[in-house]
Design a protein around this motif. Structure first.
Motif, PDB file in Angstrom:
ATOM      1  N   ALA A 110      12.729  -6.591  92.372  1.00  0.00           N
ATOM      2  CA  ALA A 110      11.445  -6.249  91.749  1.00  0.00           C
ATOM      3  C   ALA A 110      10.553  -5.570  92.775  1.00  0.00           C
ATOM      4  N   GLY A 111      10.256  -4.300  92.542  1.00  0.00           N
ATOM      5  CA  GLY A 111       9.331  -3.584  93.403  1.00  0.00           C
ATOM      6  C   GLY A 111       7.896  -3.837  92.984  1.00  0.00           C
ATOM      7  N   THR A 112       6.986  -3.197  93.659  1.00  0.00           N
ATOM      8  CA  THR A 112       5.560  -3.369  93.366  1.00  0.00           C
ATOM      9  C   THR A 112       4.876  -2.010  93.360  1.00  0.00           C
ATOM     10  N   VAL A 113       3.923  -1.858  92.457  1.00  0.00           N
ATOM     11  CA  VAL A 113       3.107  -0.644  92.392  1.00  0.00           C
ATOM     12  C   VAL A 113       1.667  -1.055  92.165  1.00  0.00           C
ATOM     13  N   SER A 114       0.760  -0.156  92.523  1.00  0.00           N
ATOM     14  CA  SER A 114      -0.648  -0.406  92.237  1.00  0.00           C
ATOM     15  C   SER A 114      -0.871  -0.302  90.736  1.00  0.00           C
ATOM     16  N   SER A 115      -2.066  -0.577  90.300  1.00  0.00           N
ATOM     17  CA  SER A 115      -2.374  -0.561  88.870  1.00  0.00           C
ATOM     18  C   SER A 115      -1.929   0.756  88.251  1.00  0.00           C
ATOM     19  N   PRO A 116      -0.999   0.723  87.294  1.00  0.00           N
ATOM     20  CA  PRO A 116      -0.406   1.977  86.789  1.00  0.00           C
ATOM     21  C   PRO A 116      -1.377   2.774  85.930  1.00  0.00           C
TER      22      PRO A 116
ATOM     23  N   SER B 234       6.155   8.543  83.339  1.00  0.00           N
ATOM     24  CA  SER B 234       7.169   9.245  84.112  1.00  0.00           C
ATOM     25  C   SER B 234       8.193   8.308  84.738  1.00  0.00           C
ATOM     26  N   SER B 235       7.848   7.031  84.898  1.00  0.00           N
ATOM     27  CA  SER B 235       8.753   6.104  85.553  1.00  0.00           C
ATOM     28  C   SER B 235       9.838   5.632  84.595  1.00  0.00           C
ATOM     29  N   GLU B 236      11.076   5.678  85.060  1.00  0.00           N
ATOM     30  CA  GLU B 236      12.185   5.168  84.271  1.00  0.00           C
ATOM     31  C   GLU B 236      12.372   3.668  84.473  1.00  0.00           C
ATOM     32  N   ILE B 237      11.653   3.107  85.428  1.00  0.00           N
ATOM     33  CA  ILE B 237      11.740   1.677  85.725  1.00  0.00           C
ATOM     34  C   ILE B 237      10.594   0.971  85.010  1.00  0.00           C
ATOM     35  N   PRO B 238      10.878  -0.065  84.245  1.00  0.00           N
ATOM     36  CA  PRO B 238       9.798  -0.744  83.520  1.00  0.00           C
ATOM     37  C   PRO B 238       8.756  -1.339  84.461  1.00  0.00           C
ATOM     38  N   ILE B 239       7.501  -1.229  84.070  1.00  0.00           N
ATOM     39  CA  ILE B 239       6.378  -1.780  84.842  1.00  0.00           C
ATOM     40  C   ILE B 239       5.809  -2.962  84.076  1.00  0.00           C
ATOM     41  N   THR B 240       5.689  -4.098  84.748  1.00  0.00           N
ATOM     42  CA  THR B 240       5.265  -5.339  84.112  1.00  0.00           C
ATOM     43  C   THR B 240       4.140  -5.971  84.909  1.00  0.00           C
ATOM     44  N   SER B 241       3.169  -6.512  84.221  1.00  0.00           N
ATOM     45  CA  SER B 241       2.115  -7.273  84.886  1.00  0.00           C
ATOM     46  C   SER B 241       2.717  -8.534  85.498  1.00  0.00           C
ATOM     47  N   CYS B 242       2.247  -8.887  86.691  1.00  0.00           N
ATOM     48  CA  CYS B 242       2.788 -10.080  87.351  1.00  0.00           C
ATOM     49  C   CYS B 242       2.524 -11.342  86.532  1.00  0.00           C
ATOM     50  N   ARG B 243       1.507 -11.318  85.690  1.00  0.00           N
ATOM     51  CA  ARG B 243       1.212 -12.496  84.855  1.00  0.00           C
ATOM     52  C   ARG B 243       2.217 -12.659  83.724  1.00  0.00           C
TER      53      ARG B 243
ATOM     54  N   ALA C 277      13.597   3.547  93.626  1.00  0.00           N
ATOM     55  CA  ALA C 277      14.696   3.844  92.710  1.00  0.00           C
ATOM     56  C   ALA C 277      15.748   2.743  92.712  1.00  0.00           C
ATOM     57  N   SER C 278      15.752   1.905  93.749  1.00  0.00           N
ATOM     58  CA  SER C 278      16.706   0.800  93.825  1.00  0.00           C
ATOM     59  C   SER C 278      16.200  -0.454  93.131  1.00  0.00           C
ATOM     60  N   CYS C 279      14.966  -0.402  92.623  1.00  0.00           N
ATOM     61  CA  CYS C 279      14.380  -1.569  91.952  1.00  0.00           C
ATOM     62  C   CYS C 279      14.716  -1.551  90.467  1.00  0.00           C
ATOM     63  N   GLN C 280      14.871  -2.730  89.905  1.00  0.00           N
ATOM     64  CA  GLN C 280      15.147  -2.854  88.469  1.00  0.00           C
ATOM     65  C   GLN C 280      13.886  -3.080  87.655  1.00  0.00           C
ATOM     66  N   LEU C 281      12.818  -3.436  88.347  1.00  0.00           N
ATOM     67  CA  LEU C 281      11.558  -3.767  87.692  1.00  0.00           C
ATOM     68  C   LEU C 281      10.439  -3.514  88.686  1.00  0.00           C
ATOM     69  N   LEU C 282       9.283  -3.080  88.183  1.00  0.00           N
ATOM     70  CA  LEU C 282       8.108  -2.890  89.026  1.00  0.00           C
ATOM     71  C   LEU C 282       6.999  -3.822  88.550  1.00  0.00           C
ATOM     72  N   LEU C 283       6.490  -4.635  89.454  1.00  0.00           N
ATOM     73  CA  LEU C 283       5.390  -5.544  89.136  1.00  0.00           C
ATOM     74  C   LEU C 283       4.081  -4.931  89.562  1.00  0.00           C
ATOM     75  N   THR C 284       3.046  -5.208  88.813  1.00  0.00           N
ATOM     76  CA  THR C 284       1.726  -4.701  89.139  1.00  0.00           C
ATOM     77  C   THR C 284       0.684  -5.781  88.888  1.00  0.00           C
ATOM     78  N   ILE C 285      -0.466  -5.617  89.520  1.00  0.00           N
ATOM     79  CA  ILE C 285      -1.604  -6.526  89.330  1.00  0.00           C
ATOM     80  C   ILE C 285      -2.663  -5.763  88.542  1.00  0.00           C
ATOM     81  N   LEU C 286      -2.941  -6.217  87.358  1.00  0.00           N
ATOM     82  CA  LEU C 286      -3.920  -5.530  86.520  1.00  0.00           C
ATOM     83  C   LEU C 286      -5.336  -5.914  86.945  1.00  0.00           C
ATOM     84  N   PRO C 287      -6.220  -4.938  87.066  1.00  0.00           N
ATOM     85  CA  PRO C 287      -7.597  -5.241  87.476  1.00  0.00           C
ATOM     86  C   PRO C 287      -8.375  -5.910  86.350  1.00  0.00           C
TER      87      PRO C 287
END
Length: 288
Positions: A186-192, A199-208, A233-243
């Motif tokens: 699980a990778g991490t990204v800033s608030s999407p 554009s991302s092929e990897i699903p982005i999910t809120s950490c909550r 690109a090696s991650c299966q999921l991207l977690l983010t923190i929603l503001p």
């Protein structure tokens, strides 16, 4: 200043003794000092002792003594927080020593991978948080990453002295290998923003909303640019923190150590036996 003068004097004395020894040996062999013999004398030839660094702060020094991972040359009192130590450097272990724990064991294993963290205070704060919340292992990228310096130890309140920290030259290959073993990477990204989400092929999910139901490897990127394209690109999921509010440009992201604390608490609070907030309180304790 007294400590610095002492260290310089000791280094100068050691060098003088080694140079004198060189000329004495040359005289015994009936060689005239100088010329080709002198040109072959290199600074590296004078370094007979391992490089030492100054570890400072009560907690880092105490934990370093307890862990016994470093060789201690001297203990110095009545300096920063009353104690400093001259010690050998602490280095991450090769990732091959991290073991091959797979999903067949504890489904709630959590490893933390760090790509390119360069600020020693950020790295120290991340390690302190990871140790507190029960992360099992830390993997760092050897390229463009801060070494385990005394500043890192101080910022971690000494946690780095007792943690399992590993490193790899090929973080992408390591993540892909763990995914093949059944781990969730699980990778991490800033608030999407909408552009990133579309554009991302990897699903982005809120950490909550993240469900921790199998061994997970959480990957955090550098302070400035986050995860590289290869690692993401090696991650299966991207977690983010929603503001919690609408943010102006420039404030869409958090400091990496702050984000680490939020993400890890969100995940680790799902661990069986994790103390509930209403049942226990945590002492914040000293800063380091």
């Amino acid at each position: 200043m007294r400590l610095l003068s002492t260290l310089k004097a000791a280094t100068r004395c050691c060098s003088d003794q080694l140079v004198a020894s060189f000329f004495t040996q040359a005289a015994r062999r009936r060689l005239q000092p100088g010329g080709e013999e002198l040109r072959r004398l290199r600074l590296d030839d004078l370094a007979s002792a391992p490089r030492l660094e100054l570890l400072f702060g009560l907690s880092p020094c105490l934990l370093a003594l307890r862990a016994a991972r470093r060789r201690v040359a001297r203990l110095l009192l009545q300096v920063h927080q009353g104690v400093c130590m001259e010690v050998t450097p602490l280095r991450p272990r090769p990732y091959t020593e991290a073991g091959e724990a797979g999903p067949s064991g504890d489904p709630q294993q959590l490893w933390l991978a760090l790509e390119g963290l360069q600020d020693p205070r950020n790295l120290g704060a991340v390690l302190r948080t990871a140790h507190f919340l029960g992360v099992d292992k830390i993997i760092t990228s050897r390229r463009n990453s801060c070494p385990l310096t005394p500043v890192v130890s101080k910022a971690s309140a000494g946690a780095v002295e007792v943690m399992d920290v590993f490193s790899t030259d090929d973080l992408t290959g390591f993540l892909q290998a763990k995914a093949q073993q059944g781990w969730l990477v699980a990778g991490t990204v800033s608030s999407p923003v909408p552009e990133i989400s579309q554009s991302s092929e990897i699903p982005i999910t809120s950490c909550r909303e993240f469900l921790w139901d199998r061994p997970t490897l959480l990957v955090l990127g550098s302070e400035g640019s986050g995860l590289s394209q290869e690692v993401q690109a090696s991650c299966q999921l991207l977690l983010t923190i929603l503001p919690g509010r609408q943010l102006p440009p420039g404030l869409e992201s958090l400091n990496v150590s702050v984000a680490t604390g939020i993400l890890l608490h969100s995940i680790c609070s799902q661990r069986k036996g994790f103390p509930a907030e209403e049942e226990s309180t945590t002492s914040l304790g000293p800063s380091s």
